[in-house]
Design a protein around this motif. Structure first.
Motif: not given
Length: 69
Positions: A32-45
């Motif tokens: 998941t995105s939480q497990e991968a520790h994506f930043t807000m910018q990464e999540l937006n794209w």
């Protein structure tokens, strides 16, 4: 336009690096995105980066991500 392409390429490489480090290299190992520790910018794209047929980063139906190697 060229600046956006550079930013997108950099983000894609950062995301790929994170997913490979987590071992997310197949659907069965997707994270998941939480497990991968994506930043807000990464999540937006993420929908754009992981959405294409020829994308190296794939998204499962339950919003988990993995890398095609």
């Amino acid at each position: 336009m060229e600046r956006n392409t550079g930013i997108l390429f950099g983000l894609e490489e950062t995301i790929r690096t994170k997913l490979i480090a987590m071992g997310a290299t197949s659907k069965a190992k997707a994270v998941t995105s939480q497990e991968a520790h994506f930043t807000m910018q990464e999540l937006n794209w993420m929908d754009y980066i992981a959405g294409g047929m020829f994308a190296k980063i794939k998204k499962t139906r339950n919003r988990r991500f993995y890398v095609l190697i």
